[in-house]
Motif scaffolding. Structure first.
Motif, PDB file in Angstrom:
ATOM      1  N   MET A   1     -45.732 -21.495 -59.076  1.00  0.00           N
ATOM      2  CA  MET A   1     -44.437 -20.952 -59.417  1.00  0.00           C
ATOM      3  C   MET A   1     -44.654 -19.627 -60.130  1.00  0.00           C
ATOM      4  O   MET A   1     -45.513 -19.525 -60.993  1.00  0.00           O
ATOM      5  CB  MET A   1     -43.682 -21.924 -60.328  1.00  0.00           C
ATOM      6  CG  MET A   1     -42.443 -21.318 -60.934  1.00  0.00           C
ATOM      7  SD  MET A   1     -41.398 -22.479 -61.797  1.00  0.00           S
ATOM      8  CE  MET A   1     -40.694 -23.373 -60.439  1.00  0.00           C
ATOM      9  N   ALA A   6     -39.229 -19.398 -62.347  1.00  0.00           N
ATOM     10  CA  ALA A   6     -39.085 -20.160 -63.588  1.00  0.00           C
ATOM     11  C   ALA A   6     -37.851 -19.693 -64.364  1.00  0.00           C
ATOM     12  O   ALA A   6     -37.082 -20.519 -64.875  1.00  0.00           O
ATOM     13  CB  ALA A   6     -40.344 -20.014 -64.447  1.00  0.00           C
ATOM     14  N   ALA A   9     -34.717 -21.051 -62.676  1.00  0.00           N
ATOM     15  CA  ALA A   9     -34.532 -22.481 -62.930  1.00  0.00           C
ATOM     16  C   ALA A   9     -34.077 -22.731 -64.366  1.00  0.00           C
ATOM     17  O   ALA A   9     -33.154 -23.510 -64.608  1.00  0.00           O
ATOM     18  CB  ALA A   9     -35.833 -23.238 -62.645  1.00  0.00           C
ATOM     19  N   LEU A  83     -41.957 -26.395 -62.373  1.00  0.00           N
ATOM     20  CA  LEU A  83     -41.459 -25.760 -63.594  1.00  0.00           C
ATOM     21  C   LEU A  83     -42.182 -26.307 -64.820  1.00  0.00           C
ATOM     22  O   LEU A  83     -42.593 -25.545 -65.705  1.00  0.00           O
ATOM     23  CB  LEU A  83     -39.946 -25.970 -63.719  1.00  0.00           C
ATOM     24  CG  LEU A  83     -39.284 -25.383 -64.959  1.00  0.00           C
ATOM     25  CD1 LEU A  83     -39.454 -23.867 -65.009  1.00  0.00           C
ATOM     26  CD2 LEU A  83     -37.806 -25.752 -64.978  1.00  0.00           C
TER      27      LEU A  83
END
Length: 109
Positions: A1, A6, A9, A83
């Motif tokens: 990621m 990130a 999210a 995440l």
């Protein structure tokens, strides 16, 4: 990621309605929940909740699947895992034993 994913999210989860909905979906994995059940749990109107759901979906946190006439919403556990890994990757300067209290907290749930 990567950092941009990130941030997207985390931004999606930075609202109580979206965070509560996502946590509810995580608790109902792997089956997910019909959209109507999420709307009912939120106490919002369908149109207002749909806006929140769209934010979660755009961030890749929620996946919709059609089952007959219903839309089933599911938490994207792979995205959640990515995440969490992104956030914990630099934890404790590479000394895994320092992160054990965090892992113990997760084991109880």
């Amino acid at each position: 990621m990567d950092q941009d994913l990130a941030i997207a999210a985390l931004a999606a989860l930075a609202h109580s309605t979206r965070l509560n909905a996502f946590r509810l979906l995580v608790r109902h994995e792997p089956d997910g929940l019909p959209t109507g059940a999420l709307v009912e749990a939120s106490g919002l109107t369908q149109s207002t909740f749909s806006t929140h759901l769209a934010v979660l979906a755009k961030a890749g946190l929620v996946i919709a699947e059609r089952q007959g006439r219903q839309q089933i919403q599911r938490a994207n556990i792979d995205m959640l895992r990515a995440l969490m890994t992104f956030l914990a990757k630099d934890c404790c300067q590479g000394r895994a034993e320092l992160c054990e209290p965090l892992l113990a907290d997760l084991a109880c749930c």
